[in-house]
Design an enzyme around this catalytic site. Structure first.
Site: not given
Length: 312
Positions: A10-11, A14, A16, A35, A138, A142, A270
């Site tokens: 994901g480089g 934002y 990355g 990718r 997430k 994990r 959020h």
């Protein structure tokens, strides 16, 4: 001690792109997953080529090709995923389960940092719908990491300055309001604001640190713990101009969700947890966590009064 070889997945994103830069700056041999899914996105390709120019290695791999992921991972020691988890752009956190499978098969990874970088999902089991999906996903990732016995560091980076500071934490804008500002409740709940480049610097410092192994790294430097009111005061001091403040009660704020699209509802939920509940600061960092600025006092992190100057 030899520095780990790092693969960023994901480089071009934002966070990355900043992780790639920080990894190179700190002298790590840095690989970026290229990718084929980027298709004809010329801007992403040019960013990848600019990384290559700076010394990064581009390595081909696809989430649709398990073998290619395993081959890419076998060349490094540390994998950092920075895949997007925000609903107003792209949201693909569960794709990381394929990454976990590939890391497990490769068997050589010393540390995996999944894509987190926001609130601590382990503390958000009570989160409001529909925004709780982010934390749920997430936690699914994990659990997969821990079930596979993959060494990890989770990074809780709190509020990105680009999204929360320049706009004085106003929804649906990125620049400072000129006349009036909405205050969440009394505006006195403590929040953590971080410059994104500093997040990347702290993240890379943690990857070879035994103190952060199988722990959560909280990026919560003391001078960046501010209330929304303090943030607004900093701006008013800089501009020498007072803003009209309109306080919104928690009830009215939550009622504003009605009629919003999915991404808008996630955003409101959020913001509620951050600015009304204080979910970023209402707990002590326990034994399972470390605070970044204590571990790395040499990092001269950007304070928010300084950060705001770019908007004047």
């Amino acid at each position: 001690m030899a520095k780990s070889k790092v693969l960023v997945v994901g480089g071009t994103g934002y966070i990355g792109r900043r992780i790639v830069q920080a990894s190179l700056a700190q002298g790590h041999e840095t690989y970026v997953l290229q990718r084929p899914e980027i298709g004809l996105d010329i801007e992403k390709l040019q960013m990848l080529l600019s990384f290559k120019k700076q010394g990064a290695h581009l390595i081909e791999g696809s989430f649709n090709d398990h073998k290619s992921l395993v081959e890419a991972i076998k060349q490094v020691d540390v994998v950092i995923s920075t895949m997007s988890g925000v609903h107003f752009r792209s949201h693909n956190l569960l794709l990381q389960l394929k990454l976990v499978e590939a890391i497990k098969e490769a068997g050589n990874v010393k540390r995996f940092l999944p894509s987190e970088f926001g609130m601590d999902p382990a503390r958000m089991g009570h989160a409001l719908e529909p925004g709780r999906v982010t934390f749920y996903e997430k936690m699914v990732v994990r659990k997969a990491i821990e079930d596979a016995n993959i060494p990890f560091t989770y990074v809780v980076a709190n509020c990105f300055a680009g999204y929360f500071v320049g706009n004085l934490s106003q929804l649906e804008r990125l620049t400072p309001p000129k006349h009036q500002v909405y205050l969440y409740g009394d505006g006195n709940v403590k929040v953590v604001f971080m410059d994104e480049d500093d997040i990347a610097t702290y993240t890379i410092k943690a990857i070879d640190d035994p103190r952060t192994l199988n722990k959560t790294l909280y990026i919560r430097p003391p001078e960046n713990i501010l209330t929304q009111s303090q943030l607004i005061q900093n701006w008013e001091k800089l501009t020498e101009k007072k803003l009209d403040k309109i306080s919104i009660s928690a009830q009215d704020f939550l009622a504003s969700m009605k009629g919003m699209d999915f991404a808008g509802q996630v955003g409101v939920g959020h913001f509620y947890h951050i600015f009304y509940e204080g979910c970023l600061t209402n707990f002590e960092i326990g034994e399972q966590g470390e605070e970044a600025s204590k571990l790395y006092p040499e990092v001269d992190y950007i304070r928010m009064d300084e950060y705001l100057k770019i908007y004047t």
